[in-house]
Design a protein around this motif. Sequence first.
Motif, PDB file in Angstrom:
ATOM      1  N   GLY A   1       0.796  -1.230   0.000  1.00  0.00           N
ATOM      2  CA  GLY A   1       0.000   0.000   0.000  1.00  0.00           C
ATOM      3  C   GLY A   1       0.824   1.274   0.000  1.00  0.00           C
ATOM      4  O   GLY A   1       0.337   2.340   0.389  1.00  0.00           O
ATOM      5  N   TYR A   2       2.077   1.192  -0.448  1.00  0.00           N
ATOM      6  CA  TYR A   2       2.946   2.371  -0.470  1.00  0.00           C
ATOM      7  C   TYR A   2       2.659   3.260  -1.681  1.00  0.00           C
ATOM      8  O   TYR A   2       2.232   2.767  -2.734  1.00  0.00           O
ATOM      9  N   SER A   3       2.989   4.544  -1.553  1.00  0.00           N
ATOM     10  CA  SER A   3       2.906   5.486  -2.678  1.00  0.00           C
ATOM     11  C   SER A   3       4.200   5.390  -3.494  1.00  0.00           C
ATOM     12  O   SER A   3       5.221   4.907  -2.986  1.00  0.00           O
ATOM     13  N   PRO A   4       4.189   5.875  -4.749  1.00  0.00           N
ATOM     14  CA  PRO A   4       5.432   5.867  -5.532  1.00  0.00           C
ATOM     15  C   PRO A   4       6.591   6.561  -4.802  1.00  0.00           C
ATOM     16  O   PRO A   4       7.721   6.068  -4.845  1.00  0.00           O
ATOM     17  N   ALA A   5       6.313   7.658  -4.118  1.00  0.00           N
ATOM     18  CA  ALA A   5       7.393   8.363  -3.407  1.00  0.00           C
ATOM     19  C   ALA A   5       7.958   7.489  -2.284  1.00  0.00           C
ATOM     20  O   ALA A   5       9.173   7.434  -2.072  1.00  0.00           O
ATOM     21  N   GLN A   6       7.056   6.790  -1.567  1.00  0.00           N
ATOM     22  CA  GLN A   6       7.534   5.884  -0.500  1.00  0.00           C
ATOM     23  C   GLN A   6       8.348   4.737  -1.096  1.00  0.00           C
ATOM     24  O   GLN A   6       9.364   4.318  -0.535  1.00  0.00           O
ATOM     25  N   ILE A   7       7.879   4.235  -2.242  1.00  0.00           N
ATOM     26  CA  ILE A   7       8.594   3.110  -2.874  1.00  0.00           C
ATOM     27  C   ILE A   7       9.981   3.567  -3.345  1.00  0.00           C
ATOM     28  O   ILE A   7      10.957   2.825  -3.238  1.00  0.00           O
ATOM     29  N   ALA A   8      10.060   4.804  -3.824  1.00  0.00           N
ATOM     30  CA  ALA A   8      11.371   5.344  -4.215  1.00  0.00           C
ATOM     31  C   ALA A   8      12.332   5.291  -3.035  1.00  0.00           C
ATOM     32  O   ALA A   8      13.505   4.904  -3.185  1.00  0.00           O
ATOM     33  N   GLU A   9      11.822   5.619  -1.842  1.00  0.00           N
ATOM     34  CA  GLU A   9      12.672   5.572  -0.639  1.00  0.00           C
ATOM     35  C   GLU A   9      13.108   4.143  -0.327  1.00  0.00           C
ATOM     36  O   GLU A   9      14.249   3.904   0.062  1.00  0.00           O
ATOM     37  N   VAL A  10      12.183   3.193  -0.506  1.00  0.00           N
ATOM     38  CA  VAL A  10      12.525   1.788  -0.267  1.00  0.00           C
ATOM     39  C   VAL A  10      13.666   1.370  -1.208  1.00  0.00           C
ATOM     40  O   VAL A  10      14.653   0.763  -0.785  1.00  0.00           O
ATOM     41  N   PHE A  11      13.542   1.744  -2.481  1.00  0.00           N
ATOM     42  CA  PHE A  11      14.602   1.382  -3.445  1.00  0.00           C
ATOM     43  C   PHE A  11      15.918   2.071  -3.087  1.00  0.00           C
ATOM     44  O   PHE A  11      16.986   1.484  -3.249  1.00  0.00           O
ATOM     45  N   ARG A  12      15.833   3.310  -2.601  1.00  0.00           N
ATOM     46  CA  ARG A  12      17.081   3.990  -2.194  1.00  0.00           C
ATOM     47  C   ARG A  12      17.763   3.218  -1.084  1.00  0.00           C
ATOM     48  O   ARG A  12      18.991   3.090  -1.061  1.00  0.00           O
ATOM     49  N   THR A  13      16.974   2.719  -0.142  1.00  0.00           N
ATOM     50  CA  THR A  13      17.551   1.933   0.953  1.00  0.00           C
ATOM     51  C   THR A  13      18.146   0.631   0.418  1.00  0.00           C
ATOM     52  O   THR A  13      19.276   0.269   0.758  1.00  0.00           O
ATOM     53  N   TRP A  14      17.404  -0.044  -0.444  1.00  0.00           N
ATOM     54  CA  TRP A  14      17.919  -1.299  -1.027  1.00  0.00           C
ATOM     55  C   TRP A  14      19.223  -1.050  -1.769  1.00  0.00           C
ATOM     56  O   TRP A  14      20.096  -1.915  -1.803  1.00  0.00           O
ATOM     57  N   ASN A  15      19.335   0.124  -2.356  1.00  0.00           N
ATOM     58  CA  ASN A  15      20.531   0.418  -3.154  1.00  0.00           C
ATOM     59  C   ASN A  15      21.782   0.572  -2.292  1.00  0.00           C
ATOM     60  O   ASN A  15      22.888   0.632  -2.814  1.00  0.00           O
ATOM     61  N   THR A  16      21.622   0.639  -0.983  1.00  0.00           N
ATOM     62  CA  THR A  16      22.805   0.708  -0.111  1.00  0.00           C
ATOM     63  C   THR A  16      23.222  -0.698   0.330  1.00  0.00           C
ATOM     64  O   THR A  16      24.222  -0.858   1.022  1.00  0.00           O
ATOM     65  N   GLY A  17      22.441  -1.716  -0.047  1.00  0.00           N
ATOM     66  CA  GLY A  17      22.746  -3.085   0.386  1.00  0.00           C
ATOM     67  C   GLY A  17      23.194  -3.965  -0.758  1.00  0.00           C
ATOM     68  O   GLY A  17      23.799  -3.497  -1.726  1.00  0.00           O
ATOM     69  N   ARG A  18      22.852  -5.225  -0.671  1.00  0.00           N
ATOM     70  CA  ARG A  18      23.334  -6.190  -1.658  1.00  0.00           C
ATOM     71  C   ARG A  18      22.707  -6.010  -3.038  1.00  0.00           C
ATOM     72  O   ARG A  18      23.180  -6.577  -4.013  1.00  0.00           O
ATOM     73  N   LEU A  19      21.596  -5.249  -3.117  1.00  0.00           N
ATOM     74  CA  LEU A  19      20.966  -4.993  -4.416  1.00  0.00           C
ATOM     75  C   LEU A  19      21.561  -3.777  -5.122  1.00  0.00           C
ATOM     76  O   LEU A  19      21.104  -3.412  -6.219  1.00  0.00           O
TER      77      LEU A  19
END
Length: 477
Positions: A209-227
């Motif tokens: 149920g996230y908004s596109p802006a929230q999902i962008a933040e999730v991807f930013r976080t993932w981008n600091t890890g193994r992804l």
Amino acid sequence: TSAQIGVTGLAVMGRNLARNFARNGYAVAVHNRTASRTRALLEEFGDEGEFIGAETAAEFVAALERPRRLVIMVKAGDPTDAVIEEFAPLLEDGDVIIDGGNAHFADTRRRERELRERGIHFVGTGISGGEEGALHGPSIMPGGSAESYASLGPLLEKISAKAADGAPCVTHVGPDGAGHFVKMVHNGIEYADMQLIAEAYQLLRDVAGYSPAQIAEVFRTWNTGRLDSYLIEITAEVLSHVDAATGKPFVDVVADQAEQKGTGRWTVQLALELGVPVSGIAEAVFARSLSGHTALREASRGLAGPTAQPLSGAEADAFADQVEQALYASKIVSYTQGFHEIAAGSAEYDWNIDLGAVAAIWRGGCIIRAAFLDRIRAAYDARPDLPSLLADETFATEIAEAQHDWRAVLGAAISQGVPTPGFAAALAYYDSLRADRLPAALTQGQRDYFGAHTYRRTDREGSFHTLWSEDRSEVQA
Ligand code: NDP
């Protein structure tokens, strides 16, 4: 003065590649069918280095030091053959033609053979990284003879992207069409990566149920890890972009019909011919084609199915963490399938491709560049005969840890009606490979029943057939 390298075909890719050579200190002869492009390059960027403009093919060839190195960057297909035919008669023994376009590797094999008979080296070269990569450092996948690489390699190493450890993102992939084959599979893997990211986005949207802006933040976080990867990075950028005209999220105003130029399709066609299961890449190609079937989608819109019930709060966040696990596990499977196809192509065409070296040159410059590729390189360096990436202990352990969440995410997707063909194909591949027994035994029974195609037994050598329409006794075939 004479030029160390020449580039003919000065549209976006060729122009930037020529500038890249010049910026790295090489004298570059430049040529284009329509001379105005050549003049525009000299006017706009002439001060970036040493360019020698040529209006005719003869001038161009005369400007090159021997052995000549001549890069063709024109529209793939017939134009490439036309340009080869224009230049080849002007060349001499030992000169090198480099085709940096997106050629089909079978065309590259044919061109290499024909030119070899005329004493000319032909180097079909995959180049990835788009316009920006061509200028600042692409990932480069050259095929052709080892002799041609000796003359060309140092220049390519100079202009290529550099991995985090400083290594140039170029290697001599193998003879004749090996470079374009590897570039093709690179693009197939790129399709799969993009599809998996798209599915993760849709799940975060509909189930978390996230908004596109929230999902962008999730991807930013993932981008600091193994992804951590270029595609995850640009996904966050695209998702956080707001449409100026409507004030809506950009992703909500773009037509949801994905296009393709054909390299993903080639990857799947070749995999079918080589008998390599690249189900994740195939689903990615099919997902794009399905999205474009507007009439079919329109006619299907009323079909029954659940409506996703978005989670909230801590439950939504926990689900997002599970999606990261599912995405990572599915990504490992995509690369497993892609590298299997490269290994199969290498065996079929006698290319002797070093899979670890391929992973290494994809670490920088190209569209699928990612921290993850360094681990694939390490897996193949440790064990060059690794039968599958899934057989690598590190990857196997990571999937073992991810698989519970991977299954949970697919369970949610299926019960809530969110399409996840890429995740599902990846898990099915994984479960099929690890299965003790596959229902292929039943398939063999059916084939023997209707077509007397015979079967082998688990307990005895030989081929057998059951007399299905008689007394069902078994005979040795
Ligand atoms: P295009 O594919 O749009 O091709 C345009 C160039 O081809 C122009 O220089 C044009 O000359 C020349 N050309 C076309 N037909 C002929 C012909 N019959 N004879 C001589 N020249 C011809 O250019 P791009 O720069 O986009 O791509 C170049 C190559 O690189 C392509 O093969 C492409 O697939 C590949 N590539 C592209 C990438 C990208 O991101 N764009 C990434 C990686 C590879 P003129 O100016 O006279 O029309």
